[in-house]
Design a protein around this motif. Structure first.
Motif, PDB file in Angstrom:
ATOM      1  N   ARG A 121       8.303   7.511  -7.823  1.00 13.29           N
ATOM      2  CA  ARG A 121       8.841   6.165  -8.039  1.00 13.29           C
ATOM      3  C   ARG A 121      10.034   5.955  -7.126  1.00 13.29           C
ATOM      4  O   ARG A 121      10.923   6.792  -7.034  1.00 13.29           O
ATOM      5  CB  ARG A 121       9.252   5.963  -9.497  1.00 13.29           C
ATOM      6  CG  ARG A 121       9.777   4.552  -9.798  1.00 13.29           C
ATOM      7  CD  ARG A 121       9.920   4.322 -11.293  1.00 13.29           C
ATOM      8  NE  ARG A 121      10.952   5.146 -11.885  1.00 13.29           N
ATOM      9  CZ  ARG A 121      12.238   4.789 -11.983  1.00 13.29           C
ATOM     10  NH1 ARG A 121      12.635   3.617 -11.498  1.00 13.29           N
ATOM     11  NH2 ARG A 121      13.112   5.598 -12.550  1.00 13.29           N
TER      12      ARG A 121
ATOM     13  N   SER B  42      -1.588   6.249   4.639  1.00 15.17           N
ATOM     14  CA  SER B  42      -1.556   7.367   3.681  1.00 15.17           C
ATOM     15  C   SER B  42      -1.458   8.732   4.351  1.00 15.17           C
ATOM     16  O   SER B  42      -0.616   9.551   3.951  1.00 15.17           O
ATOM     17  CB  SER B  42      -2.781   7.304   2.763  1.00 15.17           C
ATOM     18  OG  SER B  42      -2.732   6.155   1.954  1.00 15.17           O
TER      19      SER B  42
ATOM     20  N   ARG C 124       2.140   1.722  -3.481  1.00 12.26           N
ATOM     21  CA  ARG C 124       1.011   2.153  -4.308  1.00 12.26           C
ATOM     22  C   ARG C 124       0.725   3.649  -4.088  1.00 12.26           C
ATOM     23  O   ARG C 124       0.407   4.379  -5.015  1.00 12.26           O
ATOM     24  CB  ARG C 124      -0.230   1.318  -3.983  1.00 12.26           C
ATOM     25  CG  ARG C 124      -1.346   1.405  -5.014  1.00 12.26           C
ATOM     26  CD  ARG C 124      -2.541   0.564  -4.581  1.00 12.26           C
ATOM     27  NE  ARG C 124      -2.144  -0.809  -4.275  1.00 12.26           N
ATOM     28  CZ  ARG C 124      -2.010  -1.757  -5.193  1.00 12.26           C
ATOM     29  NH1 ARG C 124      -2.234  -1.461  -6.462  1.00 12.26           N
ATOM     30  NH2 ARG C 124      -1.645  -2.973  -4.847  1.00 12.26           N
ATOM     31  N   TRP C 125       0.853   4.070  -2.826  1.00 11.27           N
ATOM     32  CA  TRP C 125       0.655   5.488  -2.498  1.00 11.27           C
ATOM     33  C   TRP C 125       1.659   6.354  -3.253  1.00 11.27           C
ATOM     34  O   TRP C 125       1.306   7.420  -3.778  1.00 11.27           O
ATOM     35  CB  TRP C 125       0.817   5.676  -0.982  1.00 11.27           C
ATOM     36  CG  TRP C 125       0.571   7.071  -0.498  1.00 11.27           C
ATOM     37  CD1 TRP C 125      -0.609   7.619  -0.095  1.00 11.27           C
ATOM     38  CD2 TRP C 125       1.558   8.108  -0.336  1.00 11.27           C
ATOM     39  NE1 TRP C 125      -0.433   8.925   0.295  1.00 11.27           N
ATOM     40  CE2 TRP C 125       0.896   9.248   0.165  1.00 11.27           C
ATOM     41  CE3 TRP C 125       2.934   8.188  -0.565  1.00 11.27           C
ATOM     42  CZ2 TRP C 125       1.546  10.448   0.430  1.00 11.27           C
ATOM     43  CZ3 TRP C 125       3.593   9.379  -0.300  1.00 11.27           C
ATOM     44  CH2 TRP C 125       2.910  10.490   0.194  1.00 11.27           C
TER      45      TRP C 125
ATOM     46  N   ARG D 152       0.817  -1.210   0.000  1.00 10.00           N
ATOM     47  CA  ARG D 152       0.000   0.000   0.000  1.00 10.00           C
ATOM     48  C   ARG D 152       0.854   1.265   0.000  1.00 10.00           C
ATOM     49  O   ARG D 152       0.494   2.273  -0.626  1.00 10.00           O
ATOM     50  CB  ARG D 152      -0.942  -0.015   1.213  1.00 10.00           C
ATOM     51  CG  ARG D 152      -2.039  -1.072   1.106  1.00 10.00           C
ATOM     52  CD  ARG D 152      -3.075  -0.948   2.202  1.00 10.00           C
ATOM     53  NE  ARG D 152      -2.570  -1.320   3.516  1.00 10.00           N
ATOM     54  CZ  ARG D 152      -2.533  -2.576   3.970  1.00 10.00           C
ATOM     55  NH1 ARG D 152      -2.961  -3.582   3.205  1.00 10.00           N
ATOM     56  NH2 ARG D 152      -2.101  -2.833   5.183  1.00 10.00           N
TER      57      ARG D 152
ATOM     58  N   HIS E 159       5.767  -2.813  -8.484  1.00 10.97           N
ATOM     59  CA  HIS E 159       5.467  -1.384  -8.600  1.00 10.97           C
ATOM     60  C   HIS E 159       6.520  -0.623  -9.413  1.00 10.97           C
ATOM     61  O   HIS E 159       6.530   0.611  -9.410  1.00 10.97           O
ATOM     62  CB  HIS E 159       5.340  -0.770  -7.207  1.00 10.97           C
ATOM     63  CG  HIS E 159       4.127  -1.228  -6.462  1.00 10.97           C
ATOM     64  ND1 HIS E 159       2.868  -0.715  -6.700  1.00 10.97           N
ATOM     65  CD2 HIS E 159       3.967  -2.175  -5.509  1.00 10.97           C
ATOM     66  CE1 HIS E 159       1.994  -1.309  -5.902  1.00 10.97           C
ATOM     67  NE2 HIS E 159       2.626  -2.209  -5.182  1.00 10.97           N
TER      68      HIS E 159
ATOM     69  N   ARG F 281       3.192   5.659  -6.123  1.00 15.30           N
ATOM     70  CA  ARG F 281       2.929   5.662  -7.559  1.00 15.30           C
ATOM     71  C   ARG F 281       1.711   6.504  -7.913  1.00 15.30           C
ATOM     72  O   ARG F 281       1.670   7.138  -8.970  1.00 15.30           O
ATOM     73  CB  ARG F 281       2.750   4.225  -8.070  1.00 15.30           C
ATOM     74  CG  ARG F 281       3.970   3.329  -7.955  1.00 15.30           C
ATOM     75  CD  ARG F 281       5.247   4.011  -8.457  1.00 15.30           C
ATOM     76  NE  ARG F 281       5.188   4.442  -9.830  1.00 15.30           N
ATOM     77  CZ  ARG F 281       5.577   3.722 -10.876  1.00 15.30           C
ATOM     78  NH1 ARG F 281       6.048   2.496 -10.681  1.00 15.30           N
ATOM     79  NH2 ARG F 281       5.527   4.204 -12.082  1.00 15.30           N
ATOM     80  N   ARG F 282       0.689   6.506  -7.049  1.00 17.89           N
ATOM     81  CA  ARG F 282      -0.501   7.311  -7.323  1.00 17.89           C
ATOM     82  C   ARG F 282      -0.177   8.803  -7.343  1.00 17.89           C
ATOM     83  O   ARG F 282      -0.906   9.583  -7.942  1.00 17.89           O
ATOM     84  CB  ARG F 282      -1.587   7.034  -6.281  1.00 17.89           C
ATOM     85  CG  ARG F 282      -2.323   5.733  -6.459  1.00 17.89           C
ATOM     86  CD  ARG F 282      -3.674   5.766  -5.749  1.00 17.89           C
ATOM     87  NE  ARG F 282      -3.557   6.117  -4.341  1.00 17.89           N
ATOM     88  CZ  ARG F 282      -3.501   5.230  -3.363  1.00 17.89           C
ATOM     89  NH1 ARG F 282      -3.533   3.929  -3.631  1.00 17.89           N
ATOM     90  NH2 ARG F 282      -3.405   5.637  -2.107  1.00 17.89           N
ATOM     91  N   ARG F 283       0.896   9.183  -6.712  1.00 16.79           N
ATOM     92  CA  ARG F 283       1.306  10.584  -6.667  1.00 16.79           C
ATOM     93  C   ARG F 283       2.426  10.885  -7.640  1.00 16.79           C
ATOM     94  O   ARG F 283       3.101  11.910  -7.538  1.00 16.79           O
ATOM     95  CB  ARG F 283       1.702  10.958  -5.237  1.00 16.79           C
ATOM     96  CG  ARG F 283       0.478  11.136  -4.364  1.00 16.79           C
ATOM     97  CD  ARG F 283       0.709  10.866  -2.911  1.00 16.79           C
ATOM     98  NE  ARG F 283      -0.555  11.013  -2.186  1.00 16.79           N
ATOM     99  CZ  ARG F 283      -1.500  10.054  -2.161  1.00 16.79           C
ATOM    100  NH1 ARG F 283      -1.302   8.906  -2.806  1.00 16.79           N
ATOM    101  NH2 ARG F 283      -2.624  10.247  -1.515  1.00 16.79           N
TER     102      ARG F 283
END
Length: 276
Positions: A68, A242, A60-61, A57, A110, A63-65
Motif C-alpha cells: 500500500r 509490471s 493496482r500492481w 495499473r 486504491h 495492491r495485488r502484492r
C-alpha cells in the motif's frame, strides 16, 4: 568423579560482541517511489509524466502484492513503530496542478496516500526550469489546501526549484527554512518533509535542511549521505510496466544503501495527512 568447582573456568566475555539483550538490526531500505506529473501526454523530454491509466495499473500492481502506498512521513513513523511491512512511500515532485485532478482520485481509489513536494515560491506558475518543456502548470494555494484536505502530505521542494549544491548561504536558507515557513502559512500545518530539486545533494545542503527543522528529506541516490535527511528513491515513469516494477522492487536492496539504524521518525500527528 565430579569436577572441582574451584578448577572450573568460564571463558572471558568477548568485548566486541553485542550485548545479548540487543536484537540484531536488519538493514533498513524503505522503498520510496518518485513520480512527478500525471497526465495524458505525447511530449515528455524529461520522462517526468505518467498517464492516469499507467498510474492506475501501477497502483493496482502494488495492491495485488499486498503493498500500500503512503506518504513518506507515515512510512517512517510506521517503520519506527515496527508496523511498516507492506508499506511503500509514494512521492510526487514539483507540485504539478494535475496532482489534484489526476493523481488524487486514483490514489484514493486504491486506498493510498502520498507526499506531494511543492514550490511555494512558484504558486500558480509553471515548470520554467525545464527548458525543453512542455509547460505544465503548478499548484496554487487553493490546490495545496485541496491536497491537504484529501489526506495527502505536503512537503517542500524549495521555493524556486534551485540546485541547492550551487546556492549561496542566503539562498540556501531561503530555499529550505523560508519555503517551510511559507508552506506552513498556506497549510496551517507543520511541513516535515523536504525534497532536493534535481536530486542534487551534498553535506552542506543536508545540514541546511536539518537546521530548517525538517524531520526528513528525499533525494534520489545519495550514496554515502543516505539517512533520514537524504532518503533514496526510485524513479517511476510511463514505461514502468509490471515486469519493470518487479525488477525495480527486486533490485532496490542491492542498489540502495541501508539507512542508519534507528532513524528518527516524524512525530505522530504532525503531518498533513526526478528529482526534477
Amino acid at each position: 568423579m565430579p569436577a572441582d568447582p574451584a578448577r572450573t573456568t568460564t571463558p572471558a566475555p568477548d568485548p566486541t560482541a553485542p550485548p545479548a539483550s540487543l536484537p540484531r538490526l536488519r538493514p533498513v531500505r524503505p522503498w520510496v517511489l518518485m513520480y512527478h506529473s500525471v497526465a495524458e501526454h505525447t511530449e515528455d523530454p524529461y520522462n517526468v509524466t505518467v498517464s492516469p491509466g499507467r498510474l492506475d495499473r501501477q497502483l493496482r500492481w502494488l495492491r495485488r502484492r499486498g503493498l500500500r502506498g503512503v506518504g513518506v512521513g507515515e512510512l517512517l513513523r510506521e517503520r519506527a513503530a515496527g508496523r511498516g511491512a507492506g508499506l511503500v512511500g509514494l512521492t510526487f515532485d514539483d507540485g504539478y496542478a494535475d496532482f489534484i485532478g489526476e493523481a488524487v482520485p486514483l490514489l484514493r481509489r486504491h486506498g493510498c496516500t502520498a507526499t506531494v513536494f511543492v514550490l511555494p515560491g512558484r504558486l500558480g506558475g509553471d515548470n520554467e526550469w525545464d527548458p525543453l518543456g512542455p509547460r505544465k502548470p503548478l499548484l496554487t494555494e487553493a490546490g495545496i489546501r485541496a491536497a491537504v484536505g484529501a489526506g495527502m502530505e505536503v512537503g517542500s521542494h524549495g521555493l524556486l526549484h534551485l540546485d541547492l549544491t550551487a546556492a549561496d548561504d542566503e539562498t540556501l536558507r531561503r530555499e529550505t527554512g523560508g519555503s517551510r515557513e511559507l508552506l506552513e502559512e498556506i497549510t496551517g500545518r507543520r511541513a516535515e518533509g523536504f525534497c532536493y530539486p534535481y536530486g542534487t545533494v551534498d553535506h552542506r545542503a543536508v545540514r541546511a535542511v536539518r537546521a530548517a527543522g525538517y524531520a526528513y528529506a528525499c533525494a534520489i541516490d545519495p550514496g554515502p549521505l543516505t539517512g533520514p535527511h537524504a532518503l533514496p528513491r526510485v524513479h517511476i515513469g510511463e514505461e514502468d510496466t509490471s515486469p519493470r516494477l518487479y525488477a525495480k522492487r527486486l533490485l532496490h536492496p542491492l542498489r540502495r544503501r541501508a539507512l542508519p539504524s534507528g532513524p528518527t521518525a516524524p512525530a505522530a500527528g504532525s503531518l498533513t495527512g526526478a528529482g526534477r
